[in-house]
Design a protein around this motif. Structure first.
Motif, PDB file in Angstrom:
ATOM      1  N   HIS A 116      23.642  39.585  33.502  1.00 49.45           N
ATOM      2  CA  HIS A 116      22.870  40.428  32.591  1.00 49.45           C
ATOM      3  C   HIS A 116      21.402  39.979  32.571  1.00 49.45           C
ATOM      4  O   HIS A 116      20.479  40.787  32.692  1.00 49.45           O
ATOM      5  CB  HIS A 116      23.471  40.333  31.180  1.00 49.45           C
ATOM      6  CG  HIS A 116      22.823  41.250  30.193  1.00 49.45           C
ATOM      7  ND1 HIS A 116      22.959  41.094  28.827  1.00 49.45           N
ATOM      8  CD2 HIS A 116      22.015  42.335  30.356  1.00 49.45           C
ATOM      9  CE1 HIS A 116      22.278  42.043  28.208  1.00 49.45           C
ATOM     10  NE2 HIS A 116      21.701  42.815  29.106  1.00 49.45           N
ATOM     11  N   ALA A 117      21.204  38.661  32.465  1.00 50.35           N
ATOM     12  CA  ALA A 117      19.840  38.120  32.447  1.00 50.35           C
ATOM     13  C   ALA A 117      19.116  38.419  33.759  1.00 50.35           C
ATOM     14  O   ALA A 117      17.926  38.758  33.773  1.00 50.35           O
ATOM     15  CB  ALA A 117      19.882  36.618  32.198  1.00 50.35           C
ATOM     16  N   LEU A 118      19.843  38.312  34.872  1.00 47.26           N
ATOM     17  CA  LEU A 118      19.226  38.545  36.172  1.00 47.26           C
ATOM     18  C   LEU A 118      18.789  39.999  36.325  1.00 47.26           C
ATOM     19  O   LEU A 118      17.690  40.285  36.822  1.00 47.26           O
ATOM     20  CB  LEU A 118      20.215  38.165  37.284  1.00 47.26           C
ATOM     21  CG  LEU A 118      19.717  38.376  38.721  1.00 47.26           C
ATOM     22  CD1 LEU A 118      18.419  37.615  38.958  1.00 47.26           C
ATOM     23  CD2 LEU A 118      20.790  37.935  39.712  1.00 47.26           C
ATOM     24  N   ILE A 119      19.638  40.929  35.873  1.00 48.36           N
ATOM     25  CA  ILE A 119      19.270  42.348  35.962  1.00 48.36           C
ATOM     26  C   ILE A 119      18.060  42.636  35.074  1.00 48.36           C
ATOM     27  O   ILE A 119      17.139  43.364  35.472  1.00 48.36           O
ATOM     28  CB  ILE A 119      20.470  43.237  35.580  1.00 48.36           C
ATOM     29  CG1 ILE A 119      21.559  43.130  36.665  1.00 48.36           C
ATOM     30  CG2 ILE A 119      20.042  44.695  35.411  1.00 48.36           C
ATOM     31  CD1 ILE A 119      22.861  43.828  36.306  1.00 48.36           C
ATOM     32  N   LEU A 120      18.025  42.049  33.893  1.00 47.55           N
ATOM     33  CA  LEU A 120      16.862  42.217  33.024  1.00 47.55           C
ATOM     34  C   LEU A 120      15.604  41.662  33.689  1.00 47.55           C
ATOM     35  O   LEU A 120      14.525  42.261  33.611  1.00 47.55           O
ATOM     36  CB  LEU A 120      17.101  41.508  31.681  1.00 47.55           C
ATOM     37  CG  LEU A 120      18.137  42.139  30.752  1.00 47.55           C
ATOM     38  CD1 LEU A 120      18.411  41.214  29.560  1.00 47.55           C
ATOM     39  CD2 LEU A 120      17.685  43.507  30.262  1.00 47.55           C
ATOM     40  N   LEU A 121      15.748  40.514  34.332  1.00 46.76           N
ATOM     41  CA  LEU A 121      14.611  39.890  35.008  1.00 46.76           C
ATOM     42  C   LEU A 121      14.093  40.778  36.129  1.00 46.76           C
ATOM     43  O   LEU A 121      12.878  40.998  36.263  1.00 46.76           O
ATOM     44  CB  LEU A 121      15.028  38.522  35.549  1.00 46.76           C
ATOM     45  CG  LEU A 121      13.974  37.736  36.338  1.00 46.76           C
ATOM     46  CD1 LEU A 121      12.773  37.419  35.459  1.00 46.76           C
ATOM     47  CD2 LEU A 121      14.583  36.447  36.889  1.00 46.76           C
ATOM     48  N   ARG A 122      14.990  41.307  36.944  1.00 49.35           N
ATOM     49  CA  ARG A 122      14.588  42.162  38.053  1.00 49.35           C
ATOM     50  C   ARG A 122      13.983  43.471  37.547  1.00 49.35           C
ATOM     51  O   ARG A 122      13.157  44.073  38.236  1.00 49.35           O
ATOM     52  CB  ARG A 122      15.784  42.454  38.949  1.00 49.35           C
ATOM     53  CG  ARG A 122      16.339  41.243  39.679  1.00 49.35           C
ATOM     54  CD  ARG A 122      15.410  40.785  40.769  1.00 49.35           C
ATOM     55  NE  ARG A 122      15.527  41.630  41.952  1.00 49.35           N
ATOM     56  CZ  ARG A 122      14.709  41.572  42.990  1.00 49.35           C
ATOM     57  NH1 ARG A 122      13.689  40.733  42.982  1.00 49.35           N
ATOM     58  NH2 ARG A 122      14.885  42.366  44.027  1.00 49.35           N
ATOM     59  N   GLY A 124      12.065  43.632  35.037  1.00 49.46           N
ATOM     60  CA  GLY A 124      10.766  43.324  34.454  1.00 49.46           C
ATOM     61  C   GLY A 124      10.809  42.968  32.981  1.00 49.46           C
ATOM     62  O   GLY A 124       9.756  42.712  32.376  1.00 49.46           O
ATOM     63  N   ASP A 125      12.008  42.913  32.358  1.00 52.84           N
ATOM     64  CA  ASP A 125      12.122  42.538  30.946  1.00 52.84           C
ATOM     65  C   ASP A 125      12.343  41.033  30.861  1.00 52.84           C
ATOM     66  O   ASP A 125      13.433  40.548  30.528  1.00 52.84           O
ATOM     67  CB  ASP A 125      13.271  43.316  30.292  1.00 52.84           C
ATOM     68  CG  ASP A 125      13.189  43.300  28.765  1.00 52.84           C
ATOM     69  OD1 ASP A 125      12.400  42.488  28.236  1.00 52.84           O
ATOM     70  OD2 ASP A 125      13.921  44.068  28.123  1.00 52.84           O
ATOM     71  N   GLY A 308      14.930  53.095  37.120  1.00 51.96           N
ATOM     72  CA  GLY A 308      14.879  52.806  35.698  1.00 51.96           C
ATOM     73  C   GLY A 308      14.142  51.519  35.391  1.00 51.96           C
ATOM     74  O   GLY A 308      14.281  50.955  34.299  1.00 51.96           O
ATOM     75  N   ASN A 309      13.345  51.036  36.334  1.00 55.35           N
ATOM     76  CA  ASN A 309      12.598  49.794  36.154  1.00 55.35           C
ATOM     77  C   ASN A 309      11.204  50.145  35.629  1.00 55.35           C
ATOM     78  O   ASN A 309      10.247  50.311  36.374  1.00 55.35           O
ATOM     79  CB  ASN A 309      12.495  49.045  37.487  1.00 55.35           C
ATOM     80  CG  ASN A 309      11.998  47.624  37.313  1.00 55.35           C
ATOM     81  OD1 ASN A 309      11.305  47.315  36.349  1.00 55.35           O
ATOM     82  ND2 ASN A 309      12.349  46.761  38.249  1.00 55.35           N
ATOM     83  N   SER A 310      11.098  50.251  34.316  1.00 60.08           N
ATOM     84  CA  SER A 310       9.862  50.744  33.716  1.00 60.08           C
ATOM     85  C   SER A 310       8.709  49.760  33.882  1.00 60.08           C
ATOM     86  O   SER A 310       7.549  50.174  34.058  1.00 60.08           O
ATOM     87  CB  SER A 310      10.084  51.028  32.232  1.00 60.08           C
ATOM     88  OG  SER A 310      10.541  49.862  31.562  1.00 60.08           O
ATOM     89  N   ALA A 311       8.996  48.444  33.849  1.00 56.21           N
ATOM     90  CA  ALA A 311       7.920  47.458  33.981  1.00 56.21           C
ATOM     91  C   ALA A 311       7.259  47.560  35.354  1.00 56.21           C
ATOM     92  O   ALA A 311       6.026  47.604  35.474  1.00 56.21           O
ATOM     93  CB  ALA A 311       8.464  46.049  33.759  1.00 56.21           C
ATOM     94  N   TRP A 312       8.079  47.612  36.395  1.00 60.21           N
ATOM     95  CA  TRP A 312       7.513  47.699  37.737  1.00 60.21           C
ATOM     96  C   TRP A 312       6.905  49.082  37.998  1.00 60.21           C
ATOM     97  O   TRP A 312       5.956  49.211  38.775  1.00 60.21           O
ATOM     98  CB  TRP A 312       8.562  47.362  38.789  1.00 60.21           C
ATOM     99  CG  TRP A 312       8.496  45.914  39.172  1.00 60.21           C
ATOM    100  CD1 TRP A 312       9.288  44.905  38.727  1.00 60.21           C
ATOM    101  CD2 TRP A 312       7.546  45.324  40.058  1.00 60.21           C
ATOM    102  NE1 TRP A 312       8.892  43.714  39.276  1.00 60.21           N
ATOM    103  CE2 TRP A 312       7.826  43.932  40.103  1.00 60.21           C
ATOM    104  CE3 TRP A 312       6.487  45.813  40.819  1.00 60.21           C
ATOM    105  CZ2 TRP A 312       7.100  43.041  40.873  1.00 60.21           C
ATOM    106  CZ3 TRP A 312       5.754  44.932  41.591  1.00 60.21           C
ATOM    107  CH2 TRP A 312       6.056  43.560  41.623  1.00 60.21           C
ATOM    108  N   ALA A 313       7.418  50.104  37.320  1.00 63.50           N
ATOM    109  CA  ALA A 313       6.787  51.420  37.441  1.00 63.50           C
ATOM    110  C   ALA A 313       5.358  51.369  36.906  1.00 63.50           C
ATOM    111  O   ALA A 313       4.432  51.959  37.489  1.00 63.50           O
ATOM    112  CB  ALA A 313       7.598  52.471  36.683  1.00 63.50           C
ATOM    113  N   GLU A 314       5.152  50.636  35.823  1.00 60.89           N
ATOM    114  CA  GLU A 314       3.795  50.497  35.281  1.00 60.89           C
ATOM    115  C   GLU A 314       2.914  49.650  36.195  1.00 60.89           C
ATOM    116  O   GLU A 314       1.710  49.903  36.330  1.00 60.89           O
ATOM    117  CB  GLU A 314       3.840  49.894  33.875  1.00 60.89           C
ATOM    118  CG  GLU A 314       4.558  50.738  32.841  1.00 60.89           C
ATOM    119  CD  GLU A 314       3.843  52.042  32.508  1.00 60.89           C
ATOM    120  OE1 GLU A 314       2.918  52.461  33.244  1.00 60.89           O
ATOM    121  OE2 GLU A 314       4.212  52.666  31.497  1.00 60.89           O
TER     122      GLU A 314
END
Length: 892
Positions: A116-122, A124-125, A308-314
């Motif tokens: 779960h942590a790894l997916i969040l990290l990838r 961008g959260d 769905g990776n909003s951080a990397w989209a920004e």
């Protein structure tokens, strides 16, 4: 899909077989994911899920389903969308409570939480990922050493938490996690994780500003992955490219990414592919290809949105905004506006990306200034978040530039120059840590605009002699910084030496194959690959050198004595020249820069065409007339009625600091300078450094390369001039022997074929009996020769890097600590080279007409009574300036 209908036997037997099949598919899927095959791994894990018996309460089946789901969660988050991955993970989390055995339940909870942590990290959260790791890692540590413990999972958790710390700019915590990961990986033989941890140590070095250290880590990781996990190499190339962009080496970064992108597309690695596209857009932006940068960032943005990776989209949106802004600021069109950039900054700040938010807000400032909305720009500048100490150097330079440009719009001259001065000092601190000449040169790109603002400001307002001196001071701050370093001893690197030797052999094989008209494509590909390996190894063998201070105008004037100096510059559309003569400093505005540079380019082409010894007479006459016309035009432009007054130079020996294309001019060919002693230097500081080098005791070395016509060889003549010289010719003229003889020599003369490599000047070379002697090699001699003469084509030419940083074979010798380098800026015929060099040395060692055979054998005493190098060269080239395009680099 897999077929399960063919499973036979009792229900218990059927369940056991299904579990065994699923376990095998899970193992293969995990292995594929670990080695970079996410698309294949996803398929295998889906098949494993289908193979498991539905509704079975068998504990082994439940445990296996949890493991399959957590693996599938990560694989689908990478190749599909983050949301799909989290759905699988939520199902796995619900199933954990159904596991009866407490230690196993705790281990599976740790596994699911880690994923779960790894997916969040990838995604961008990063902050949320660290919160999950805060519970997962202690739980996994408690299980370590028990039957339920999983050392590989624990090592992965430390590895990935370290990545989260890197993302948040916390190198200390990151390094602690990497070291713990490497301890576990080493103890349990998990070499793949050792390699990944070392790659992350490269990221930590990058955070600390240690570019050579970071590149060394990434190089080691690439070698490891090439051996046992080649699918992971493209990921490492992305890391290397990001590092090279910080160092200003956009061409090299682009090549890394152009190799990685096809492999990432084939592997369908959506996250890595998007990151590679963003990095490649950065390289395109630095190279001025705004259209490519926009196209790549648009593709990356769509990719991240789908995932769905909003951080990397920004982040992709920020990369596109940089391209749009650069296009707008250079007169192009685009959708960039201050409001859009400011809105992006607020979104980035909202997800914790403060450095990136600062970048977006700085773009808004520049766009507002472009619209002449100074009040808006100033208000936006006040909203730029403070940069962290570890912010990238380009962020720091952009903030200085924004402050300077706002101050300029307000007419606050002192503030403009204070920002430029502080920014260039920060850039110098980053440059001081670089390894290799090309890294030191490349870093200048980040200060180019800031330096241009300062120089233009001083130039526009310059009216008095004091203003001219101040402009000279700013010239010296902003140009050819690579030449103000005192080189440090190179660290021996057997691998680098081996690659250079192989490169020499393969280059020689290419030349032979061309002579024999055999195919060379495969050999040329190997040459390209070896050149890249040599460059990359050279980047991190050691820091290049110890910085020396920039020379102040007063020091330059004092050191010049009775010489004069002309320092050319073209920060805007016009060419300017600062002249220092007789203790006075004056500024001359010479008109449109491009006109002079175009004439210089045309002259260079004419002199190249005129070089061959056997050129037919009609062609000699035609090309000579064209060259003479170019020379007259350039001479009028620089020294005519509206140029530099010749009476100001008053017959003095001259130091010329060129600009851009003027580096290719054979200065003694201009009528105004015919017969005048001219020394050429990349900066006044470089000239002062060369002039201050103390005389050395050492040998005279004469070298003759292969394939020179015996009828025009100057070596026999020079033997009589220097009867005690070490002579290396024929089979004795090997690269090893020549390098050994050059080290610590007083004077070295090399007659050989020469090749200037404009795309990578450090691979310019002299051809010896066993292959090319590279600029890479001579640049790191422990004690470079005081005076080196290169009787070869083009080796005084320089590749002009961003920031007007010239680099070539002759320049590499000067940067490495040679005082005087004599070489040609054009192709030159064998006969012309031999005649010029014979004449040069005769004048150099004796100012009288005594018979050369009876000349004194002590070189030092000859120099004392003979002609100085610059004067000797001027007299030697004046006889035939069109066919003798030699210049003197350094101090003469």
């Amino acid at each position: 899909m897999i077929a399960t209908a063919n499973l036979r036997g009792t229900d218990d037997e059927n369940v056991a077989e299904r579990i065994a099949l699923a376990a095998d598919l899970l193992r293969r899927g995990v292995d594929s994911n670990n080695l970079g095959g996410s698309a294949e791994g996803t398929k295998l894990l889906r098949d494993a899920l289908l193979a498991l018996p539905v509704g079975s309460g068998e504990q082994e089946a439940v445990v296996l389903r949890i493991r399959v789901l957590q693996g599938l969660a990560y694989a689908e988050a990478e190749t599909g969308s983050v949301a799909d991955g989290l759905v699988h993970l939520a199902t796995a989390s619900d199933l954990v409570s159904a596991v009866a055995e407490a230690p196993r339940r705790a281990a599976l909870r740790g596994l699911v939480d880690h994923q779960h942590a790894l997916i969040l990290l990838r995604a961008g959260d990063t902050t949320a990922a660290l919160e999950v790791y805060a519970g997962a890692i202690p739980a996994l540590e408690r299980l370590d050493g028990t039957d339920a413990g999983d050392p590989e999972l624990l090592a992965k958790a430390y590895l990935n938490r370290g990545l989260a710390h890197i993302e948040l700019g916390k190198p200390g915590q990151a390094e602690q996690d990497m070291q713990r990961c490497m301890e576990l990986a080493s103890e349990h033989g998990i070499y793949r994780l050792t390699a990944k941890a070392q790659g992350n140590l490269g990221e930590i070095a990058l955070l600390a500003g240690d570019i050579p250290g970071a590149l060394a880590h990434f190089e080691a990781v690439e070698r490891m992955f090439t051996d046992f996990a080649p699918r992971l190499v493209p990921r490492t190339k992305i890391d290397q490219a990001k590092c090279l962009l910080i160092a200003g080496l956009a061409d090299e970064a682009a090549r890394h990414l152009d190799e990685a992108l096809p492999a990432l597309r084939e592997q369908r690695l959506g996250q890595d592919l998007g990151e590679a596209e963003v990095a490649r857009a950065g390289a395109a932006l630095m190279l001025g290809d705004f259209a490519l940068a926009k196209r790549l960032t648009g593709s990356a943005h769509r990719r991240f949105v789908r995932r769905g990776n909003s951080a990397w989209a920004e982040l992709a949106a920020l990369a596109r905004m940089r391209a749009e802004t650069a296009s707008a600021l250079t007169g192009g069109t685009g959708a960039a506006s201050p409001d859009k950039a400011a809105a992006l900054a607020r979104r980035l700040h909202g997800i914790g990306l403060t450095d990136e938010a600062a970048m977006a807000m700085m773009l808004a400032v520049r766009l507002a200034l472009r619209r002449r909305s100074v009040d808006t720009a100033e208000a936006l500048l006040d909203q730029v978040p403070p940069l962290r100490k570890i912010a990238p150097i380009d962020h720091k330079m952009l903030l200085r530039l924004c402050r300077a440009e706002v101050a300029l719009a307000r007419g606050q001259t002192r503030k403009v120059l204070a920002q430029a001065r502080a920014g260039l000092t920060e850039l110098g601190a980053a440059r001081d840590r670089m390894g290799g000449l090309d890294l030191v040169c490349g870093t200048a790109v980040h200060g180019q605009e800031l330096g241009r603002v300062a120089v233009n400001l001083v130039l526009e307002s310059a009216r008095t002699e004091a203003d001219a001196r101040r402009l000279l001071s700013w010239h010296e701050r902003t140009r050819a910084q690579v030449y103000r370093y005192e080189p440090l001893p190179a660290i021996d690197d057997p691998e680098l030496a081996s690659r250079v030797t192989e490169l020499r052999a393969v280059t020689r094989a290419v030349q032979q194959a061309k002579l024999e008209r055999r195919p060379t494509a495969h050999l040329e590909r190997r040459v390209t690959g070896l050149q890249r390996e040599v460059s990359r190894l050279g980047w991190h063998t050691s820091h290049w050198g110890k910085p020396r201070p920039v020379s102040a105008p007063e020091e330059i004037i004092e050191r010049l004595g009775d010489r004069a100096l002309i320092s050319f510059a073209g920060p805007g559309e016009d060419l300017a020249a600062i002249v220092v003569s007789g203790g006075h400093t004056r500024l001359f505005r010479l008109g449109r820069r491009e006109q002079a540079l175009e004439v210089a380019r045309q002259l260079h082409a004419d002199l190249d065409a005129l070089a061959p010894d056997d050129l037919i007479e009609p062609l000699v006459n035609a090309v000579s007339q064209s060259a003479l016309h170019r020379i007259a035009t350039l001479n009028e432009y620089l020294f005519g009625d509206n140029g530099i007054p010749m009476d100001l130079l008053d017959g003095r020996e001259l130091v010329v600091v060129p600009f851009g294309g003027l580096y290719s001019v054979p200065w003694e060919s201009l009528p105004a300078l015919r017969g005048r002693a001219v020394s050429v230097a990349p900066s006044a500081t470089a000239w002062v450094g060369a002039a201050e080098l103390p005389p050395t005791d050492g040998r005279v070395v004469l070298v003759s390369g292969p394939d020179l016509p015996e009828s025009v060889s100057e070596l026999e003549h020079l033997r009589s001039v220097y009867p005690d010289a070490i002579v290396l010719d024929g089979e004795r003229a090997t690269t090893e022997a020549v390098l050994k003889a050059m080290d610590g020599a007083k004077l070295v003369h090399i007659a050989a074929h020469g090749t200037h490599e404009p795309s990578n000047a450090m691979f310019s070379r002299l051809e010896l009996v066993d292959g090319g002697l590279l600029a890479h090699e001579v640049a790191r001699l422990p004690t470079p020769p005081e005076h080196i003469v290169l009787a070869a084509c083009e080796l005084a030419l320089s590749h002009i890097r961003p920031g007007d940083e010239p680099l070539g074979f002759g320049g590499a010798m000067l940067a490495s600590g040679s005082r005087t380098v004599v070489a040609a800026v054009n192709r030159v015929g064998h006969r012309s080279a031999a005649l010029t060099m014979t004449d040069y040395h005769r004048r150099l060692v004796s100012s009288s007409a005594q018979d050369l055979a009876e000349a004194m054998t002590d070189y030092h005493r000859r120099i004392a009574s003979g002609t100085r190098p610059a004067r000797a060269l001027a007299e030697a080239t004046a006889t035939d300036p069109l066919r003798r395009p030699f210049i003197l680099l350094g101090a003469g």
